[in-house]
Write an enzyme that holds these catalytic residues in place. Sequence first.
Site, PDB file in Angstrom:
ATOM      1  N   HIS A 209       0.793  -1.240   0.000  1.00 40.87           N
ATOM      2  CA  HIS A 209       0.000   0.000   0.000  1.00 40.87           C
ATOM      3  C   HIS A 209       0.820   1.282   0.000  1.00 40.87           C
ATOM      4  O   HIS A 209       0.255   2.366  -0.059  1.00 40.87           O
ATOM      5  CB  HIS A 209      -0.946   0.030   1.205  1.00 40.87           C
ATOM      6  CG  HIS A 209      -0.241   0.349   2.488  1.00 40.87           C
ATOM      7  ND1 HIS A 209       0.442  -0.605   3.205  1.00 40.87           N
ATOM      8  CD2 HIS A 209      -0.067   1.510   3.146  1.00 40.87           C
ATOM      9  CE1 HIS A 209       0.984  -0.032   4.263  1.00 40.87           C
ATOM     10  NE2 HIS A 209       0.699   1.245   4.262  1.00 40.87           N
TER      11      HIS A 209
HETATM   12  C1  UD1 Z   1      -2.024   5.340   6.053  1.00 41.86           C
HETATM   13  C2  UD1 Z   1      -0.727   5.800   6.713  1.00 41.86           C
HETATM   14  C3  UD1 Z   1       0.318   4.693   6.603  1.00 41.86           C
HETATM   15  C4  UD1 Z   1      -0.214   3.373   7.123  1.00 41.86           C
HETATM   16  C5  UD1 Z   1      -1.514   3.036   6.382  1.00 41.86           C
HETATM   17  C6  UD1 Z   1      -2.134   1.731   6.836  1.00 41.86           C
HETATM   18  C7  UD1 Z   1      -0.309   8.223   6.561  1.00 41.86           C
HETATM   19  C8  UD1 Z   1       0.511   9.258   5.897  1.00 41.86           C
HETATM   20  N1  UD1 Z   1      -0.187   6.987   6.048  1.00 41.86           N
HETATM   21  O1  UD1 Z   1      -1.757   5.222   4.671  1.00 41.86           O
HETATM   22  O2  UD1 Z   1       1.436   5.060   7.355  1.00 41.86           O
HETATM   23  O3  UD1 Z   1       0.728   2.360   6.909  1.00 41.86           O
HETATM   24  O4  UD1 Z   1      -2.441   4.106   6.603  1.00 41.86           O
HETATM   25  O5  UD1 Z   1      -3.281   1.449   6.112  1.00 41.86           O
HETATM   26  O6  UD1 Z   1      -1.013   8.523   7.488  1.00 41.86           O
HETATM   27  N2  UD1 Z   1      -9.137   4.915   2.071  1.00 41.86           N
HETATM   28  C9  UD1 Z   1     -10.341   4.273   1.955  1.00 41.86           C
HETATM   29  N3  UD1 Z   1     -10.924   3.807   3.090  1.00 41.86           N
HETATM   30  C10 UD1 Z   1     -10.369   3.976   4.311  1.00 41.86           C
HETATM   31  C11 UD1 Z   1      -9.141   4.631   4.411  1.00 41.86           C
HETATM   32  C12 UD1 Z   1      -8.522   5.098   3.274  1.00 41.86           C
HETATM   33  O7  UD1 Z   1     -10.884   4.110   0.876  1.00 41.86           O
HETATM   34  O8  UD1 Z   1     -10.966   3.525   5.297  1.00 41.86           O
HETATM   35  C13 UD1 Z   1      -8.499   5.437   0.871  1.00 41.86           C
HETATM   36  C14 UD1 Z   1      -8.547   6.965   0.886  1.00 41.86           C
HETATM   37  O9  UD1 Z   1      -9.545   7.421   0.055  1.00 41.86           O
HETATM   38  C15 UD1 Z   1      -7.192   7.430   0.438  1.00 41.86           C
HETATM   39  C16 UD1 Z   1      -6.356   6.169   0.451  1.00 41.86           C
HETATM   40  O10 UD1 Z   1      -7.157   5.059   0.837  1.00 41.86           O
HETATM   41  O11 UD1 Z   1      -7.200   7.976  -0.837  1.00 41.86           O
HETATM   42  C17 UD1 Z   1      -5.217   6.350   1.385  1.00 41.86           C
HETATM   43  O12 UD1 Z   1      -5.654   6.594   2.740  1.00 41.86           O
HETATM   44  P1  UD1 Z   1      -4.734   7.441   3.737  1.00 41.86           P
HETATM   45  O13 UD1 Z   1      -5.222   7.335   5.121  1.00 41.86           O
HETATM   46  O14 UD1 Z   1      -4.526   8.791   3.174  1.00 41.86           O
HETATM   47  O15 UD1 Z   1      -3.331   6.754   3.675  1.00 41.86           O
HETATM   48  P2  UD1 Z   1      -2.942   5.219   3.621  1.00 41.86           P
HETATM   49  O16 UD1 Z   1      -2.384   4.959   2.291  1.00 41.86           O
HETATM   50  O17 UD1 Z   1      -4.030   4.332   4.125  1.00 41.86           O
END
Ligand code: UD1
Length: 367
Positions: A209
């Site tokens: 991821h």
């Molecule tokens: C985040 C953390 C990362 C951790 C990871 C575990 C930061 C900078 N990064 O990354 O350190 O390892 O979580 O998962 O905080 N999304 C969904 N549903 C959700 C959550 C996210 O669809 O419940 C999508 C969002 O729309 C977003 C993408 O996933 O575009 C990324 O989510 P985000 O929380 O920004 O960062 P992660 O890549 O999950």
Amino acid sequence: MKILLVAGARPNFVKVAPVYRAIIATGGIDCRLVHTGQHYDYDMSQAFFEDLVIPKPRHFLGAGSGSHAAQTAKIMKAFEKVCIKEKPGMVIVVGDVNSTLACSVTAKKLLINVAHVEAGLRSGDRTMPEEINRIVTDSISDLLFVTERAGIDNLRREGHGEEAIHFVGNVMIDTLFYQLDKLKTADVPLETGIRERMRGESYGVVTLHRPSNVDDRERLLEIMTALAEISGDMPLVFPVHPRTSRSIEEFGLTSLVRRSNLYLTASLSYMSFLAVWKDASLVLTDSGGLQEETTALGVPCFTIRENTERPVTIDEGTNTLVGTTGKGIKEAYRRFRDGDIKKGRIPEFWDGKAAERIAKVILNQKL
Ligand code: UD1
């Protein structure tokens, strides 16, 4: 004493569970959970609260997705209101996600003591958003709870005083041992497709991821091609993060997956995922936490990154950095097939009691 304990994203939930339990067990602290809402899908958030039996948060900030600045700002604005209302003596943040940075900075500017659980880890790679979150959070924290000795060295080098640094071990491993015990009697639902892959002689598990691996088409194509090839030899179960799921679709990689023996499924709950990876022959991942968890259970792990902030998993554990090229991943797999399988030992203080040590330190604070 009143404490706000903050969690925002999936790996945070795993870390706050034992910390909350240990603090409540002291009997003298009013500990209130805050969920920033950085992760919001059922299987990224609520499923973890259920599996890990974390009580309903006192405050939900509903941050949701957005650019780093937008997400961080939204969390800061909402958390500031909570801090002003609750007037805690201390805010505890865990890990290295955007919620960690947002809430530590907000609390400190309101002159509230900040404790950081999982302090001192450094990859040395400032292109990682998590590295920035770690550096900033540690720089303003009053209590620094460290998981491995390298963290102590990093914090000393950055000028932190000895009185702030506490080597307590790893709360993620507290959760692992606690849940592993429950797994013995739990009936964990698993898709038939996963069960079929687990029935064979050996299988592997994949998670992916990191933005640097999944947001760029060429990089993801290279990694997925290598994984597809490996799956021809050993079936691979791959629970897909929402970010990665979008990229696979957007970059037109679904047919590559369909032609392979990669079994893709939505993100799994903690217990379902544990049931799958604990018996795997190999885990391939770019996650931070899974590098540590595999080391704790002695499962070989290939980390699909150029660096790690958790060097003890390499020096003492079962982790190998294999890089992000198809060639690197396949060569590492060839060596693994030839019997070059890393056997590690469990690092110091990864004994299921880290949260108890943290609670003891906090209880001794004069707040
Ligand atoms: C985040 C953390 C990362 C951790 C990871 C575990 C930061 C900078 N990064 O990354 O350190 O390892 O979580 O998962 O905080 N999304 C969904 N549903 C959700 C959550 C996210 O669809 O419940 C999508 C969002 O729309 C977003 C993408 O996933 O575009 C990324 O989510 P985000 O929380 O920004 O960062 P992660 O890549 O999950």
